[in-house]
Structure formats: C-alpha cells, structure tokens
Scaffold this active site. Structure first.
Site, mmCIF file in Angstrom:
data_model
loop_
_atom_site.group_PDB
_atom_site.id
_atom_site.type_symbol
_atom_site.label_atom_id
_atom_site.label_comp_id
_atom_site.label_asym_id
_atom_site.label_seq_id
_atom_site.Cartn_x
_atom_site.Cartn_y
_atom_site.Cartn_z
ATOM 1 N N GLU A 280 0.952 -1.197 -0.028
ATOM 2 C CA GLU A 280 -0.073 -0.021 -0.204
ATOM 3 C C GLU A 280 0.734 1.164 0.005
ATOM 4 O O GLU A 280 0.664 2.098 -0.706
ATOM 5 C CB GLU A 280 -1.010 0.018 1.257
ATOM 6 N N GLU A 283 2.211 1.708 -3.275
ATOM 7 C CA GLU A 283 0.795 2.168 -4.149
ATOM 8 C C GLU A 283 0.847 3.680 -3.896
ATOM 9 O O GLU A 283 0.586 4.397 -4.736
ATOM 10 C CB GLU A 283 -0.392 1.257 -3.826
ATOM 11 N N CYS A 300 -8.255 -2.350 4.078
ATOM 12 C CA CYS A 300 -8.047 -3.484 5.196
ATOM 13 C C CYS A 300 -9.369 -4.005 5.591
ATOM 14 O O CYS A 300 -9.454 -5.241 6.400
ATOM 15 C CB CYS A 300 -7.006 -3.232 6.153
ATOM 16 N N SER A 320 -7.289 1.234 -2.232
ATOM 17 C CA SER A 320 -6.183 0.614 -2.460
ATOM 18 C C SER A 320 -6.337 -0.763 -3.083
ATOM 19 O O SER A 320 -7.521 -1.471 -2.624
ATOM 20 C CB SER A 320 -5.407 0.370 -1.436
ATOM 21 N N LYS A 359 -15.127 -10.628 7.791
ATOM 22 C CA LYS A 359 -13.858 -11.260 7.247
ATOM 23 C C LYS A 359 -14.311 -12.716 6.534
ATOM 24 O O LYS A 359 -13.819 -13.344 6.016
ATOM 25 C CB LYS A 359 -12.760 -11.535 8.258
ATOM 26 N N GLU A 362 -15.637 -11.826 3.331
ATOM 27 C CA GLU A 362 -14.527 -11.530 2.544
ATOM 28 C C GLU A 362 -13.942 -12.697 2.057
ATOM 29 O O GLU A 362 -13.418 -12.773 0.899
ATOM 30 C CB GLU A 362 -13.656 -10.697 3.143
ATOM 31 N N GLU A 367 -13.507 -13.275 -5.937
ATOM 32 C CA GLU A 367 -11.973 -12.779 -6.625
ATOM 33 C C GLU A 367 -10.832 -12.772 -5.518
ATOM 34 O O GLU A 367 -9.864 -12.635 -6.083
ATOM 35 C CB GLU A 367 -12.558 -11.308 -6.789
ATOM 36 N N CYS A 503 -10.471 -2.376 14.626
ATOM 37 C CA CYS A 503 -10.830 -3.692 14.862
ATOM 38 C C CYS A 503 -10.747 -4.133 16.212
ATOM 39 O O CYS A 503 -11.417 -5.060 16.760
ATOM 40 C CB CYS A 503 -9.590 -4.382 14.092
#
Lengths: 579, 628
Positions: A280, A283, A300, A320, A359, A362, A367, A503
């Site tokens: 990141e 990036e 994230c 990102s 998550k 996710e 993908e 988190c």
C-alpha cells in the site's frame, strides 16, 4: 456546566444539569438496571427496566433518559419500582425463547439472564403466545428473531452509528419484529457484515455464523496442514472471554492455546499487515508520483469495502487494490510457504482468527482466490476461538506464553497497531516516510492520527511533501468523510475502518455487557494494549520485518511488482443496494 | 386576492344579509341569498346513507323548474342527530326532515318547496303534530345542548369561507392581530380555563405559555385530528362542518407563541374532512388569511395537512409529531415536552380539533363569559359522540357538569327496546365504565377520573343489560393490542397477556387466580408503560372489575356469563313442558344439532350446537331457553 441538586434514595448531591437520573444514581454508587440503554447509541427509554419513582410524576420514569432538574427527588427501589421492573422482565421473558441450556450466549454474559438473576425472577407468571419465526442465516451474521427482545440497540447502531440501516422495526404491537426490508435475508441487503449489531445485542438474537465445526474437522483430518493466523486486535481482547481485565494482552497465551487446539502452525497476521504496508505504501508513493487517483483509501476493512461498493461505487478507484492483511498472508501461505515446505497447497487449511465478522464474507469472495483456491479457508471470530478454548476445558488464564511459529515469527509493531483506528495510517506513515526520504526516521509515533475522535485530519511533512491524511472509524464517520471528499476536500491518504474504534471493537470481539460499557470505553483499554505491544516491539516498521524482506527477496520480487500484484492485490465490484 | 380588513368586513356584512333567513324567519330575502335555503347534511354519516343523492335530485328539480336563483341548496356538516339521518333542513321555515330518502325528494319539493306545505311524515321528532316551529328549539336533542365548538356545524356551508366569515369568522383573528399582544392572547386563554379536549385535559393557556416562553426562532403549531377512539367522531364533524374555525384558531395560536408554520395531522380515513380542510386552507390563502403579512398586520403563518395512516397511537402527541416528521409513529419519553422540544426538535404546541374550535369564540366572547360555563375546574362545553344502545346516536355538545342521565335519557332519548341501562363507557380504550349508580354525577374532567374513567376525547358508548362486561373489557383490550406500537414491553406484551387471560375467562377457562394476575398486570402496565396509550390500556379491565366484579366471578367460578354473551358458557335448552314438538327449531338449526320428532322429545346436542341462537329466535312458543 451548571449543577443542580437532586436527591436519590435520600442522598442529596449536585450533578451537571445535563445528567440523566441514571448518571446521577451512578454518582452515588447505585447501578440502576438497564437493558435497552446503550450510551451514545441507543438512548430511547423503551425497555422500561430502569424505572424509578420521580416525586411528582404520575407514572414511573425511565432513569436512562429522564433529565435531572433542581430539587428532583428520586426513589430507585420502592416496592412499586421493584414490582414494575420484575413484571416487566417476566413479560419480556414470556416472549423470549428461554432455552438457555442450548443457547450459545449462555456462557457469555447474556444480559437478559443477568437481569433475571439480579431481579430474582424465579418464575414467569404470564406465559402466553410466543413467536416462532425462521432464522436468517447469512455468510457472517445469523439473526434469531425468537431470541430478540426488541431493545432496538441493533437497529440504532446499524442505522445511526453505521448509517447502513438495513434492519428496522416492522409490524406493530405484539407482532413487532426487527427485520430487513420486505423480510429479505440480510445477505440480500446492503448489510456490510460489520457485526456491530452483534456487539450490541444483549441476548443471542444476533450472532456470527459459527465455523467452529469446520475447524475441528480440518484439525482432525490427518491429510490437512492446518494453519492459524491471528489478527492483532484478537490478542487485546481474547482474555476478556476468560474474565481477564479488559485490555490485557494475551499474545503468548493465545499462541499456546492455538497449539493446544491442534493447529499445525500458528502465525501472526501482522506479517500480512507488514506486507500490506509494503504494497500500500508503494501504491501511495506511485500514485503521488505518477499523478494517480487520490486520495488512496485503505482496503483492510472488509465491512468498509462492501459499504463503499454499495454507497460509493463511483469512488472504487480510490480504494487501494491491496488485499486485506490476512488475505495477503493466506495467498503467501498457499504459494511461497507451501512451496518452501513442500506441501501441496490443496492440503493447506488457512484459518484466520479475526476480531471481525465481515472477514467471513470476505474470505468467500470469488475474487480472493489464488489458482482456484481461496486464500483463506475459514474465518473464526475472537469469540469463536474463545468458545473452542472454553469447550475443551483449557484454563486460558493459567497458560504460559509461546511464540509464533517460524518461519514468519514475530512481526513489526506497525502490524500490531493495525488493530486500532489510525493504526494502518501510522504504520503506513512510518514506512512511506522512510521510503520517500531514504532515511530511517526516529520519530515514529504519529499522535495526530491516534484516538477516538470521529474524523482525524493531519498534515504531515515528509521531506518536501506535505501529506494530507484523514482517518475515519465507524461507517457513519466514513460516510461523512467520503461526502467531504466527493465535495472536493483534498487528501493524499485516507484510512477507513468500518467499526467504531477500529478492529479492537470489531464485530467478532468478546462481548461486553452494557452495564460495563455504558461507563467504561473498553475500546480505549484494548487499544492501549496494542500500543503497548508496539512500543515493546524490537521492530516497529513494516519494511524492517526480516521475514517480509525475505518473502520479497526469495519470492515476490519488488513491492508493487507483477508477482505481488498477482497474489496480493484485488479489485472491487459496484453493488446495487437492494437486489 | 388578498383581502384587507375592510374588504373582509364588506364580505361579512353582505353575506350576513344573505344568510339572515336562517336565523330570522321574518328576514327579507336578498337577491343573491335567495328566498329559501335547503340545507342537506354532508357529514360522513348522512353521506353514507345517501344524502348526496338527495342533494343531487333536489338540484335537478330546482333547476328544471327554473328556481335556482330563489332556492339555494347548501351542503353542510353534521347536525348531530346521526341516528335520524339523512337530515334536510329548510329555511326560513326551520323545518327539519329526518330519515330522508332520495324517493322522498319529489314530495318535499312539490309539497314544501313549491307549495309551502311541510311533509308531515318526515318531520323530526315532536314536530310531528304538524305545527311549524323551530326544529332546533323544539327538539330536546337540540334545545338541551349548548353548541359552542359545534356552532357552525349544520349551519353553514363549510366549503364557503364567506359563510364562515358571515358568522363572525376570522373576526377573532382580526381582533388578535389588531388589538392584542401575544401575551394578551395567552392570558385570555388561560383566564378562560379552557382545557385540552383531546383527553388529557391540560390547561391550554398554560401549554401555550410554555411554548411562548422558549427563546427559539422556529416553532410549530400542530392540530391533532387523529381521532381514533372507537365510536368517536367529534373532531371529524368539526372538520367536516366548520374547518375554518380550526384554521383561524391555529393562526391565533401561531401568533400567541411566535410560530409561523402549522400542521394539521388528520387521519386519511376521514376523506371528507381532508377535502374540506384542503378547500378551506386554499380559500384562507386566497383571502390572505394564511401566508405572508396576514390582514396587513405583518404576521406570517402557513398551514399544511399531514395525513395519518390509521395508527391509533399517532393520536399521542409525541407519536404524532414523530409521524409528521416522516418516521414510524411511535411515542417517545417526556420530558422534554413538546412545548420545549417538539416537532423537528423545536418548541411545539399540539391541540385537539375541538380545543381549537373553542378559541375564536373565547377571543370574541371573552374569558369571563367562557369561564361562566361549566364546573369549577372544567370550563365550557364538551362534545360527546354518543353511541351504543341509545336511541339518538349522534353528536351532542353540553356544558361541563351536565349529568350522564341528562345526556343519555334527555338528549340521547334513552335506551331502545325498553331495555335497562347498565353502564356507559367514556374515554374509549383508555377510559372506563360508569355504572347506573353514578348516572347523576355531573360530568367533568375530574369527576370522571374519580369514577375510574376519563373524559377522553368524548366517545360515550351506552350499554344495556344485554352487555357482558367481561366481553366489553375484551373488546377494548383487543383494540389496544391491535393498536400498540410495540415499543415498550408493558404494552406490547403486557396488554397482550391481559387479553389472553380475559379471553380464557370469556371462554370458561378462567380461574380465580386469573383475576389476581389481571390486577398485577394492570397495576404494572399503568405504572410502567411508556405512553398514555399503554398506561391507560388496563383501564377498561380495572373499571369493569371495580363495578362488575360479580360478573367476573360468575365467569371464573360458576363458569357462567350472566348477560348470556360469552358463547362457550352458553347452553340452549328445550323446555319440555312448553315444547309443542313442531320441529321448526330442528328445521332451522344450521348445525343439525337438534333431534326429536312427534313422538320423541326434542333435544339439543351440545357438542354440535354452535350457539347461534337461531332456534330460540324461531321457536313460536318460546320453549328454547338460554341457560347462562
């Protein structure tokens, strides 16, 4: 603030004039029982558990919302009050699926059970019709309307705090229910799976979809190499499930417990976090240097990602392309690690222990696969891990410490603070600063991005660049920040975490009862634990993590290179709000 | 076009002349006013029994005979005598026709309109001797009333602002804007002793004063027209019959508290009221009585309608405002009270339709006059919708302090079919019942509370000896269970549990402990529910238990329903001594529960009997007995 004099159960005291009776009573060490009340989230006085007598008022009043006034006299435990509370609770219980023995909330501080104990409800005198409604089981969240007591905390947190608003009340009277629009499944709504509804639910009407059985199955499958990776926020909260003080850091005990459960390897997701910072950070520097799309927004937090896909589909290019840390790490485990250790990646089961319910969703995204295999196979929440430890009788507080397994070992302090709002930003700044200036900065604690302020904005001088950064936590704040960006406010780098506080307050963390959280901000305590671990870390910058360096050197090549892109980056999908 | 004060005066003077024939039989008709006014009730009750068809046919007859300049047909609001609708009133003769059917129109036209001979068979009440007297004076139903809030209902065309103006409409507004400071208005209302007519009975002037005292730029005036008590239609009738009185009062209230925006929250189930309000607001806007710089006095006030979707709880003030805001109609805890933090978080006053209807009259007549009417603590009049087992079902307005006996027997015409009066229910689902022993209690806010009931918005349901009081309590509980918003457990679950218990009592499954459970629930729901709806939901049970405990005991101990209403405890039996074995009962029984023939005695199979009562009805020898 002006002060007023109130008398509570004969004790007179001065309190600020904006206090409620509940707050004033707390000042004289009287904890009036509450159920629907959740400070700053749900202050609506609907459950009628906190009833008190206010001199001069006709009926009993809800202490949680009743403002104090000068000369007010309050009685908190008259026979009238006690009977009203008890009858009220009996009524709630009479329409609650009270099969506590088979309820997964039973061992975890069910607030309804606690109240029944507190008010000595020994029998329910008013039995009658009970609702029997189907469960809604999604990829992350299960709703059990038969447990719901209509306190509305979930509705408030979803609608007002997260501005997601996919659940609300439907029907009236005895038929009132909390439900998504048109009785859809949550999975068919713009629900982002953040799990904040679970965190506020006083009973078991909301809980994560359990994957414990799948984990046991993998562990006892001799053909499988089962790896646990644990997110940073887990270690700051897991101990709470075993009555350890909030904020106790249990990293070593956690690793020991995971090994006792039978995982073949236990790694730290912080390694993934360090990889994320490498990618990141690169990036960000690329986008700044090449005039790419700015601000770059962190990716994230899977709750945030889905929120963005639903609400800001026109701004997906700002995200990102980095996978989230545990997904990156999963991809590395199934490629680099597998090859290095001569294990068929098909035999590797990556179990992520996360503070997060999103998550789970996710990890199932199509993908997020490498060569047809999911990067992460199973996601457990902190609560599920604690349940596994509890189930087999491990005396967690008594455990000794163990280290994370090699070859990845301990990660950087930068990876650890990923668990708190501002942590990803700070970790990135530590690396980006060094990379841009080509020297190692000593001052690496970015206080301006820490803390629980809704939206933190900072301008940070890095060499010639004045980097404008913004940090938002909680999706309501994220929405505000995104609207500002859409309206033209300029930033280079933006960190967004879906959960209020980051988190540490993820939807998968151990639950804290309202009678604790109404008076103590547990997020602060958990966060402190993480910053403590960061400060005691030998390595505090992601790019200095030796195993990360090694992965790039041996396998990935350059950060942001083609191999890294293939394994560690992803893309996003604009989503409709209701199918 | 906006009107100036003097233009309004001109309109008033002219229209008063046109309308004079309605008040003065010897008045000289004006050219535009015509020589005869035929008023046809266009309220909901009469409309549903075809009064518009009557109007239509009258119009055709008058037009085809070329009399349209002479004879004016006026669609009015409710006259109040709903049991006898449709009602047609002819001026200047002061002749009232009741129970008029479209078939009667020709006769009325030929005999009365054309030839001046009243149609005797249609005359109202005591006029039947043919003597032509003022119907409103000669009928007890009207003469014993004192119509303040209903002053224009049935007297004017509610869709014509000029008719309202002619009856001193908007004169109070003119007085307020030209002669009074906002605090004078509040003082006047306070001094009048007017209390909220929606049920709570809170002093209106005090409420206004709270809102006026708030230092906020933005304030609101709301009107509660979400009338929901079963059987109540006072507000509907005022809105249908005299919408401008409410609008005028709201403008006055806006001036008094410093608000420039008002909302009328009216139930969508009142389409006629909505339509007339809409017309009235439009007309008031055209005349500049709403909008900017009202009557050239620099005061601005606007008004909008908000339609309720039918939730009873939206009659509760905080729920109403939440609903106006576009949210789920639910109450919220108070304080903060609406006068401090109401609609959109701003100081707001909310008054009921009938309360507003009193305001212009108080301003014009003065507080002293108003407070001379009524009792010590309840001033003025109250409108009641009387229904149930009573002859003159309808709407009456009486001075506070009138006894229940006067309302039911003198104005209401007593109980039909020679049955005995058992109890009256006031205050709807929030109220309670008043037994025969209390018939002579003068009715006001406080006396009703003392009796365990309440004034409520003015629904008054009369019950005769055939009413089972447990069944009655069940009816109201069913209503509150249906209408609970679901926000707090005492109401959402508690009232539901009360209903379950009362239901099992009416089904013969109750036990004495159930009565104790009912009392525990009732006590704690009253103490703990969030809003007035929940807090008062147990009242019908409490008050029937208070006055008719023996009926409850008969149900739970003897398993009998003394009134013979609760079916499961009912047994139909054939009295063998009088039975002639004719077989009519057997032939008519829909459940084939009766057996017997010429040679075998007739009997009813209790397992098959559905307790419909047809056998009893059909038996020519009264040989079927109801064993309660």
């Amino acid at each position: 603030m002006n002060k007023v004099c109130v008398t509570i159960d004969g004790i007179s005291l001065y309190v600020p004039e904006n206090y409620t009776i509940l707050q004033a009573a707390k000042e004289v060490n009287i904890n009036i029982p509450t159920l629907c009340f959740l400070k700053d989230i749900n202050e609506i006085g609907c459950c009628r558990m906190c009833l008190v007598e206010v001199k001069g008022a006709k009926s009993l009043q809800a202490a949680c919302v009743y403002p104090v006034s000068d000369g007010m006299e309050v009685l908190t435990h008259t026979p009238k009050v006690m009977e009203a509370r008890k009858v009220n609770l009996e009524l709630i219980l009479s329409n609650h699926n009270s099969r506590c023995q088979t309820c997964s909330r039973s061992w975890m501080d069910c607030e309804l059970q606690a109240l029944a104990n507190k008010l000595s409800v020994e029998t329910v005198r008013f039995e009658g019709e009970k609702k029997l409604l189907p469960l809604d089981i999604g990829p992350s969240i299960v709703r059990d309307p038969n447990k719901c007591i209509l306190c509305r905390r979930c509705v408030s947190v979803c609608k007002n705090v997260q501005t997601v608003g996919v659940i609300d009340l439907v029907n009236r009277g005895f038929n009132t229910r909390v439900a998504p629009p048109f009785d859809m499944s949550l999975s068919d709504t713009p629900c982002v799976n953040c799990g904040q509804c679970i965190n506020v639910c006083p009973v078991n009407a909301l809980h994560e979809k359990s994957d414990i059985d799948r984990v046991w199955e993998a562990i006892y499958d001799p053909g499988k190499h089962v790896i646990a990776q644990t997110a940073p926020a887990v270690r700051a909260a897991l101990g709470e499930a075993f009555e350890m003080p909030v904020g106790t850091l249990v990293t070593g005990k956690m690793v020991t417990a995971l090994k006792m459960l039978g995982f073949d390897k236990v790694f730290d997701t912080d390694t993934g976090a360090d990889l994320t910072i490498m990618e990141e950070g690169t990036e960000l520097i690329d986008r700044i240097r090449s005039g790419g799309k700015l601000p770059l927004i962190t990716s994230c937090s899977p709750g945030w990602i889905k929120f963005c896909e639903h609400n800001y589909p026109d701004m997906l290019d700002n995200l990102s392309t980095c996978k989230s840390p545990h997904q990156m790490f999963g991809a590395i485990l199934k490629t680099y690690y597998a090859k290095k250790n001569n294990i068929d990646p098909a035999d590797i089961v990556v179990v992520s222990v996360m503070p997060c319910t999103a998550k789970k969703y996710e990890a199932a995204r199509p993908e997020l696969k490498t060569e047809g295999m999911p990067d992460v196979d199973i996601v457990l929440t902190t609560r599920e891990l604690s349940k596994m430890i509890y189930d087999i009788g491990i005396e967690f507080p008594e455990l000794g410490d163990s280290d994370f397994d090699s070859p990845f070992g301990n990660a950087s302090g930068a990876g650890v603070i990923f668990g708190s709002t501002g942590g990803v930003m700070e970790a990135a700044l530590r690396t980006v600063s060094d990379l841009l200036t080509d020297r190692s900065a000593d001052n690496i604690e970015y206080e301006e991005v820490r803390g629980l302020e809704d939206i933190k904005v900072a301008a940070i001088q890095i060499g010639d660049l004045k980097l404008r950064a913004a940090v938002a936590h909680g999706l309501g704040n994220a929405r505000k920040l995104m609207e500002a960006i859409r309206a033209g406010e300029q930033f280079h780098f933006v960190e967004i975490m879906a959960c209020p506080g980051g988190c540490v307050n993820g939807g998968g963390q151990p639950l804290q009862r309202s009678d604790f959280r109404n008076w103590t901000d547990y997020r602060v305590l958990r966060t402190k634990g993480l910053y403590r671990e960061d400060r005691s870390s030998y390595i505090r910058k992601s790019h200095n993590n030796p195993s990360v360096k090694k992965i790039y050197k041996e396998f990935l090549g350059a950060a942001g290179g083609s191999k890294a892109h293939e394994l560690l980056h992803t893309h996003y999908i604009p989503r409709d709000n209701y199918k | 076009m906006s009107k100036t004060i003097s233009e309004i005066h001109e309109i008033r003077a002219k229209k008063q002349k046109d309308l004079l024939i309605r008040t003065d039989p010897s008045a000289v008709p004006t050219k535009e006013g015509g020589r005869m006014h035929i008023l046809v009730c266009g309220g909901t009750g009469c409309t549903s029994s075809n009064s518009l068809k009557i109007m239509e046919e009258l119009e055709i007859l008058i037009r085809t005979s070329g009399m349209q300049d002479d004879i004016k047909i006026v669609k009015t609001g409710c006259f109040g005598l709903c049991a006898k609708g449709p009602i047609v009133m002819l001026y200047p003769d002061h002749i009232m026709y009741t129970l008029v059917q479209p078939e009667d129109v020709n006769e009325i036209f030929d005999s009365h309109v054309k030839n001046g001979i009243p149609v005797k068979r249609l005359l109202a009440g005591e006029q039947k001797d043919g003597e032509i007297t003022n119907a409103l004076d000669s009928l007890d139903f009207f003469s014993r009333q004192m119509r303040i809030a209903l002053r224009n209902c049935g007297a004017i065309n509610p869709e014509d602002i000029d008719e309202y103006i002619a009856r001193d409409g908007y004169l109070a507004l003119e007085k307020v804007l030209t002669e009074m400071e906002p605090e004078d208005v509040i003082d006047e209302i306070k001094a009048s002793g007017l209390r909220g007519r929606g049920g709570g009975g809170f002093p209106t002037g005090v409420k206004w004063n709270f809102a006026a005292a708030q230092q906020e730029h933005e304030k609101y005036v709301c009107c509660n027209a979400d009338e929901g008590d079963p059987g109540a239609f006072m507000d509907r009738s005022v809105l249908e019959g005299d919408p401008h009185s409410v609008i005028e009062a709201m403008i006055i209230a806006g001036y008094a508290i410093g608000a420039s925006q008002g909302y009328i929250y009216v139930r969508a189930e009142y389409p006629i009221a909505v339509e007339r309000l809409d017309i009235a607001i439009r007309q008031a806007r055209e005349y500049g009585l709403l909008g900017e710089d009202i009557l050239g006095k620099g005061f601005n006030f606007n008004l909008e309608l908000r339609l309720g979707a039918g939730a009873f709880v939206c009659g509760e003030e905080t729920a109403l405002m939440t609903s106006v805001e576009g949210k789920r109609g639910e109450p919220r805890p108070r304080p903060p009270f609406p006068a401090v933090k109401g609609l959109f978080g701003k100081p707001t006053i909310l008054n009921n339709v009938e309360t507003y209807a009193n305001i212009p009259v108080i301003i014009l007549g003065g507080a002293q006059w108003f407070s001379s009417i009524g009792t010590e603590k309840s001033k003025g009049t109250k409108v009641f919708a009387i229904g149930g087992k009573i002859n003159n079902t309808g709407l009456v307005e009486i001075p506070m302090g009138t006894t229940l006996r006067e309302i039911i027997f003198d104005i209401g015409g007593g109980i039909p079919n020679g049955k005995k009066f058992k109890a009256a229910q006031t205050g709807g689902p929030s109220g309670g019942c008043i037994p025969a022993s209390e018939l002579d209690t003068p009715i006001d806010y406080d006396s009703l509370i003392a009796l365990g009931s309440m004034m409520g918005s003015g629904g008054l349901i009369v019950m005769d000896e055939d009413t089972c009081m447990v069944d009655l309590a069940k009816f109201f509980l069913e209503f509150t269970v249906d209408e609970s918003c679901g926000k707090c457990p005492p109401c959402r679950i508690g009232v539901k549990r009360m209903l379950e218990i009362v239901t099992r009592i009416t089904e013969g499954e109750g036990c004495p402990e159930d009565l104790e459970l009912l009392e525990i629930l009732a006590r704690n729901i009253k103490a703990g529910a969030l809003c007035g709806l929940g807090q008062t939901a147990p009242n019908p049970v409490l008050s029937t238990m208070k006055y008719f405990k023996d009926e409850y005991l008969a149900h739970v101990i003897d398993k009998k329903c003394p009134a013979g209403v609760c079916r499961s405890m009912l047994k139909f039996l054939i009295a063998q001594d009088t039975c002639k074995r004719c077989g009519i009962c057997k032939k008519n029984c829909p459940a084939n529960a009766i057996s017997g023939d010429k040679n075998t005695p007739f009997s009813i199979d209790q397992d098959k009997c559905i307790k419909c009562g047809v056998c009893m009805e059909k038996c020519p020898f009264k040989s079927i007995l109801k064993n309660a």
